[in-house]
Scaffold this motif. Structure first.
Motif, PDB file in Angstrom:
ATOM      1  N   ALA A 210       0.851  -1.190   0.000  1.00  0.00           N
ATOM      2  CA  ALA A 210       0.000   0.000   0.000  1.00  0.00           C
ATOM      3  C   ALA A 210       0.886   1.239   0.000  1.00  0.00           C
ATOM      4  CB  ALA A 210      -0.906  -0.024   1.227  1.00  0.00           C
ATOM      5  N   PRO A 211       0.380   2.378  -0.477  1.00  0.00           N
ATOM      6  CA  PRO A 211       1.214   3.579  -0.575  1.00  0.00           C
ATOM      7  C   PRO A 211       1.614   4.151   0.784  1.00  0.00           C
ATOM      8  CG  PRO A 211      -1.057   4.106  -1.117  1.00  0.00           C
ATOM      9  CD  PRO A 211      -0.977   2.618  -1.000  1.00  0.00           C
ATOM     10  N   TYR A 212       2.791   4.727   0.822  1.00  0.00           N
ATOM     11  CA  TYR A 212       3.282   5.459   1.983  1.00  0.00           C
ATOM     12  C   TYR A 212       4.356   6.423   1.486  1.00  0.00           C
ATOM     13  CZ  TYR A 212       7.278   2.261   1.788  1.00  0.00           C
ATOM     14  OH  TYR A 212       8.387   1.559   1.364  1.00  0.00           O
ATOM     15  N   TYR A 213       4.734   7.366   2.341  1.00  0.00           N
ATOM     16  CA  TYR A 213       5.736   8.369   1.964  1.00  0.00           C
ATOM     17  C   TYR A 213       6.895   8.291   2.963  1.00  0.00           C
ATOM     18  CZ  TYR A 213       7.596  12.743   0.083  1.00  0.00           C
ATOM     19  OH  TYR A 213       8.392  13.688  -0.528  1.00  0.00           O
ATOM     20  N   PRO A 214       8.029   7.680   2.581  1.00  0.00           N
ATOM     21  CA  PRO A 214       9.148   7.524   3.530  1.00  0.00           C
ATOM     22  C   PRO A 214       9.850   8.849   3.792  1.00  0.00           C
ATOM     23  CG  PRO A 214       9.799   6.769   1.354  1.00  0.00           C
ATOM     24  CD  PRO A 214       8.335   7.107   1.265  1.00  0.00           C
ATOM     25  N   VAL A 215      10.313   9.034   5.032  1.00  0.00           N
ATOM     26  CA  VAL A 215      10.986  10.288   5.382  1.00  0.00           C
ATOM     27  C   VAL A 215      12.352  10.065   6.032  1.00  0.00           C
ATOM     28  CG1 VAL A 215       8.819  11.561   5.632  1.00  0.00           C
ATOM     29  CG2 VAL A 215       9.810  10.426   7.628  1.00  0.00           C
ATOM     30  N   ALA A 216      12.756   8.814   6.246  1.00  0.00           N
ATOM     31  CA  ALA A 216      14.044   8.554   6.889  1.00  0.00           C
ATOM     32  C   ALA A 216      14.640   7.276   6.329  1.00  0.00           C
ATOM     33  CB  ALA A 216      13.877   8.433   8.405  1.00  0.00           C
ATOM     34  N   ASP A 217      15.965   7.182   6.324  1.00  0.00           N
ATOM     35  CA  ASP A 217      16.643   5.983   5.844  1.00  0.00           C
ATOM     36  C   ASP A 217      16.329   4.790   6.722  1.00  0.00           C
ATOM     37  OD1 ASP A 217      17.761   7.164   3.688  1.00  0.00           O
ATOM     38  OD2 ASP A 217      19.748   7.433   4.555  1.00  0.00           O
ATOM     39  N   GLY A 218      16.475   3.606   6.141  1.00  0.00           N
ATOM     40  CA  GLY A 218      16.162   2.382   6.854  1.00  0.00           C
ATOM     41  C   GLY A 218      17.163   2.053   7.952  1.00  0.00           C
ATOM     42  N   LEU A 219      16.677   1.375   8.984  1.00  0.00           N
ATOM     43  CA  LEU A 219      17.500   0.922  10.108  1.00  0.00           C
ATOM     44  C   LEU A 219      17.274  -0.564  10.292  1.00  0.00           C
ATOM     45  CD1 LEU A 219      19.301   1.572  12.639  1.00  0.00           C
ATOM     46  CD2 LEU A 219      17.143   1.821  13.895  1.00  0.00           C
ATOM     47  N   TYR A 220      18.362  -1.346  10.260  1.00  0.00           N
ATOM     48  CA  TYR A 220      18.250  -2.800  10.401  1.00  0.00           C
ATOM     49  C   TYR A 220      18.417  -3.194  11.866  1.00  0.00           C
ATOM     50  CZ  TYR A 220      19.475  -7.749  10.186  1.00  0.00           C
ATOM     51  OH  TYR A 220      19.522  -9.106  10.399  1.00  0.00           O
ATOM     52  N   ILE A 221      17.444  -3.971  12.381  1.00  0.00           N
ATOM     53  CA  ILE A 221      17.533  -4.516  13.741  1.00  0.00           C
ATOM     54  C   ILE A 221      16.976  -5.933  13.732  1.00  0.00           C
ATOM     55  CG2 ILE A 221      16.891  -4.243  16.177  1.00  0.00           C
ATOM     56  CD1 ILE A 221      16.309  -1.339  15.682  1.00  0.00           C
ATOM     57  N   ASN A 222      17.808  -6.893  14.101  1.00  0.00           N
ATOM     58  CA  ASN A 222      17.365  -8.272  14.338  1.00  0.00           C
ATOM     59  C   ASN A 222      16.452  -8.841  13.249  1.00  0.00           C
ATOM     60  OD1 ASN A 222      18.762  -8.196  16.773  1.00  0.00           O
ATOM     61  ND2 ASN A 222      16.971  -7.471  17.918  1.00  0.00           N
ATOM     62  N   GLY A 223      16.881  -8.746  12.003  1.00  0.00           N
ATOM     63  CA  GLY A 223      16.150  -9.385  10.916  1.00  0.00           C
ATOM     64  C   GLY A 223      15.125  -8.528  10.214  1.00  0.00           C
ATOM     65  N   SER A 224      14.965  -7.281  10.627  1.00  0.00           N
ATOM     66  CA  SER A 224      13.988  -6.399   9.984  1.00  0.00           C
ATOM     67  C   SER A 224      14.610  -5.035   9.681  1.00  0.00           C
ATOM     68  CB  SER A 224      12.753  -6.195  10.868  1.00  0.00           C
ATOM     69  OG  SER A 224      12.045  -7.407  11.043  1.00  0.00           O
ATOM     70  N   ILE A 225      14.128  -4.401   8.609  1.00  0.00           N
ATOM     71  CA  ILE A 225      14.514  -3.027   8.263  1.00  0.00           C
ATOM     72  C   ILE A 225      13.332  -2.127   8.576  1.00  0.00           C
ATOM     73  CG2 ILE A 225      15.166  -1.459   6.397  1.00  0.00           C
ATOM     74  CD1 ILE A 225      16.430  -3.835   4.953  1.00  0.00           C
ATOM     75  N   ILE A 240       5.666   3.411  11.061  1.00  0.00           N
ATOM     76  CA  ILE A 240       6.970   2.796  10.833  1.00  0.00           C
ATOM     77  C   ILE A 240       6.754   1.663   9.835  1.00  0.00           C
ATOM     78  CG2 ILE A 240       8.833   1.424  11.830  1.00  0.00           C
ATOM     79  CD1 ILE A 240       8.989   4.308  12.670  1.00  0.00           C
ATOM     80  N   VAL A 241       7.488   1.698   8.735  1.00  0.00           N
ATOM     81  CA  VAL A 241       7.435   0.620   7.745  1.00  0.00           C
ATOM     82  C   VAL A 241       8.420  -0.451   8.182  1.00  0.00           C
ATOM     83  CG1 VAL A 241       7.714   0.007   5.319  1.00  0.00           C
ATOM     84  CG2 VAL A 241       6.872   2.285   5.937  1.00  0.00           C
ATOM     85  N   CYS A 242       7.966  -1.693   8.214  1.00  0.00           N
ATOM     86  CA  CYS A 242       8.803  -2.810   8.675  1.00  0.00           C
ATOM     87  C   CYS A 242       8.934  -3.840   7.567  1.00  0.00           C
ATOM     88  CB  CYS A 242       8.193  -3.441   9.928  1.00  0.00           C
ATOM     89  SG  CYS A 242       9.068  -4.919  10.498  1.00  0.00           S
ATOM     90  N   PHE A 243      10.175  -4.102   7.152  1.00  0.00           N
ATOM     91  CA  PHE A 243      10.437  -5.106   6.119  1.00  0.00           C
ATOM     92  C   PHE A 243      11.127  -6.307   6.746  1.00  0.00           C
ATOM     93  CE2 PHE A 243      13.560  -6.831   2.974  1.00  0.00           C
ATOM     94  CZ  PHE A 243      12.648  -7.390   2.090  1.00  0.00           C
ATOM     95  N   ASP A 244      10.465  -7.466   6.714  1.00  0.00           N
ATOM     96  CA  ASP A 244      11.034  -8.704   7.224  1.00  0.00           C
ATOM     97  C   ASP A 244      12.017  -9.240   6.171  1.00  0.00           C
ATOM     98  OD1 ASP A 244      11.366 -11.619   7.612  1.00  0.00           O
ATOM     99  OD2 ASP A 244       9.914 -11.364   9.225  1.00  0.00           O
ATOM    100  N   VAL A 245      13.312  -9.212   6.492  1.00  0.00           N
ATOM    101  CA  VAL A 245      14.339  -9.536   5.499  1.00  0.00           C
ATOM    102  C   VAL A 245      14.241 -10.983   5.032  1.00  0.00           C
ATOM    103  CG1 VAL A 245      16.829  -9.653   5.070  1.00  0.00           C
ATOM    104  CG2 VAL A 245      15.891  -7.772   6.410  1.00  0.00           C
ATOM    105  N   ARG A 246      14.005 -11.913   5.932  1.00  0.00           N
ATOM    106  CA  ARG A 246      13.963 -13.326   5.542  1.00  0.00           C
ATOM    107  C   ARG A 246      12.746 -13.629   4.672  1.00  0.00           C
ATOM    108  NH1 ARG A 246      15.542 -18.227   5.560  1.00  0.00           N
ATOM    109  NH2 ARG A 246      14.284 -20.026   6.119  1.00  0.00           N
ATOM    110  N   TYR A 247      11.566 -13.201   5.109  1.00  0.00           N
ATOM    111  CA  TYR A 247      10.332 -13.560   4.400  1.00  0.00           C
ATOM    112  C   TYR A 247       9.906 -12.513   3.375  1.00  0.00           C
ATOM    113  CZ  TYR A 247      10.062 -17.222   7.901  1.00  0.00           C
ATOM    114  OH  TYR A 247      10.349 -18.310   8.688  1.00  0.00           O
ATOM    115  N   GLU A 248      10.619 -11.393   3.324  1.00  0.00           N
ATOM    116  CA  GLU A 248      10.394 -10.347   2.315  1.00  0.00           C
ATOM    117  C   GLU A 248       8.956  -9.829   2.346  1.00  0.00           C
ATOM    118  OE1 GLU A 248      11.760 -11.991  -1.389  1.00  0.00           O
ATOM    119  OE2 GLU A 248      13.835 -12.176  -0.695  1.00  0.00           O
ATOM    120  N   LYS A 249       8.474  -9.587   3.566  1.00  0.00           N
ATOM    121  CA  LYS A 249       7.133  -9.061   3.775  1.00  0.00           C
ATOM    122  C   LYS A 249       7.221  -7.653   4.375  1.00  0.00           C
ATOM    123  CE  LYS A 249       5.049 -12.974   2.661  1.00  0.00           C
ATOM    124  NZ  LYS A 249       4.197 -13.103   1.439  1.00  0.00           N
TER     125      LYS A 249
END
Length: 393
Positions: A210-225, A240-249
């Motif tokens: 779904a659409p969103y407007y990012p305003v800050a660079d990503g931060l990686y913590i324990n498997g998620s950005i 906060i947009v959360c990207f699960d690195v392993r499952y790509e969700k």
């Protein structure tokens, strides 16, 4: 006959040398190599095929990384370049220092490597993730480097925003690149997930959300950005947009408005393994800040603490995160002039006090400035918990 005798003796000497070389138990060789300074270890790869095989093995790479976790390093990255800079002076400088003791008043940094012809985006960050640094170039390139081995790879990207993450199960790095331009009010956003690892293979996969407007660079913590954003469009709902690195969700976490309010000046940090936001007024003297901590992502639950500094700090300042003791680090965003003292500050949230540490060796002599044609107002970013790795991509 004399020549034959000489040849036999020479052959016997070679056999004895081989016996001596292989007489050292394998485990002892591994132990000896693991205790070498990193630069010596890199040279040891050229000494013998056996040592090269040991050092490049996955078992040894993993063992070395585990050992490095106990002796993390402090990384400082400078970007020399800008709108009016000549191409030949554009360069990224990567310095490092051993981590400071709690009572240290100074650190000495050394130049690990430079990357020429690189200009990074405004408010750039180069976070350290599993021994590698990842940053986004203004020329639609994602740069990944290992300061220990000095390996650099450049990945073409389709959008100017990308962040690095690591999948510890699959042993793969992944860069999340936002392809769609959110300012055009699209119905959905397209991302490209770029996967790469130790075999030199690169794969790409599209992920929509779904659409969103990012305003800050990503931060990686324990498997998620994680990164701060408005949803579905600019200055609407803070998330906060959360990207699960392993499952790509990709999922969304509701956020307090303060976390997103300052947009590109918003600061996300890893606070004791949790996502947190340091809220600072970017256009006023820095005398206080709020610390928002995401306590429960499923419940969108945040806690807040506000702290007053015992004295004001410089106006243009940010926070790259914390040290092992949990002190929040504050540092300048720019290096203004030749010989300017470079101070970083540590705030103890329990004792509510602050201490300063001077960092020596960060381009603080005129000869260095002249050699590389350095400009004033160079952008600075810090990665306070870099763990050395001898892995290759």
């Amino acid at each position: 006959m004399a020549l034959l005798g000489t040849a036999i003796k020479s052959s016997e000497v070679e056999v004895e040398k081989d016996k001596l070389e292989y007489s050292i138990p394998y485990d002892l060789e591994v132990e000896i190599l693991s205790r070498l300074p990193t630069k010596s270890m890199m040279k040891a790869r050229c000494v013998s095929k056996i040592w090269s095989s040991i050092i490049r093995s996955q078992r040894f790479v993993d063992s070395y990384y585990t050992l490095s976790l106990t002796r993390s390093r402090f990384i400082v990255i400078l970007c020399n370049g800008g709108v009016y800079a000549k191409r030949d002076v554009e360069r990224l400088f990567i310095f490092s220092s051993s981590f400071e003791e709690e009572k240290s008043s100074s650190l000495v940094a050394t130049l690990d490597m430079t990357i020429p012809s690189v200009v990074l985006n405004y408010n750039f960050k180069c976070p350290s993730i599993h021994g590698f640094l990842g940053c986004c170039s203004s020329r639609f390139q994602f740069i990944v480097c290992n300061p220990t081995t000095r390996q650099v790879i450049t990945l073409p990207i389709k959008g100017i925003r990308a962040s690095l993450g690591y999948d510890p199960v699959g042993r793969q790095f992944k860069a999340l690149n936002l392809v769609t331009r959110p300012e055009l009010f699209p119905d959905f956003l397209v991302h490209e997930v770029i996967t790469f690892g130790g075999r030199g293979e690169v794969s790409r996969k599209k992920v929509t959300t779904a659409p969103y407007y990012p305003v800050a660079d990503g931060l990686y913590i324990n498997g998620s950005i994680y990164y701060a954003a408005w949803a579905p469009h600019l200055r609407m709902d803070p998330v906060i947009v959360c990207f699960d690195v392993r499952y790509e969700k990709i999922s969304f976490i509701k956020a307090p408005r303060d976390v997103v309010f300052w947009e590109f000046e918003s600061i996300l940090i890893d606070y004791r393994g949790k996502l947190a936001s340091v809220s600072i007024h970017p256009y006023a003297p820095f005398q206080s800040f709020s610390l928002w901590i995401l306590e429960d992502a499923m419940k969108h639950d945040w806690s807040k603490q506000t702290f007053e500094l015992p004295f004001p700090l410089a106006d243009v300042i940010t926070s790259p995160g914390t040290n092992k003791a949990g002190e929040i680090i504050f540092a300048p965003k720019y290096l203004l002039n030749i010989g300017q003292p470079f101070f970083i500050f540590y705030y103890n949230v329990e004792k509510k006090n602050i201490r300063s540490v001077r960092l020596h060796g960060i381009v603080d002599d005129e000869e260095f400035w002249r050699r590389y044609g350095l400009l004033k107002n160079m952008t600075v970013t810090i990665s306070p918990e870099h763990v050395e790795s001898i892995a290759s991509l």
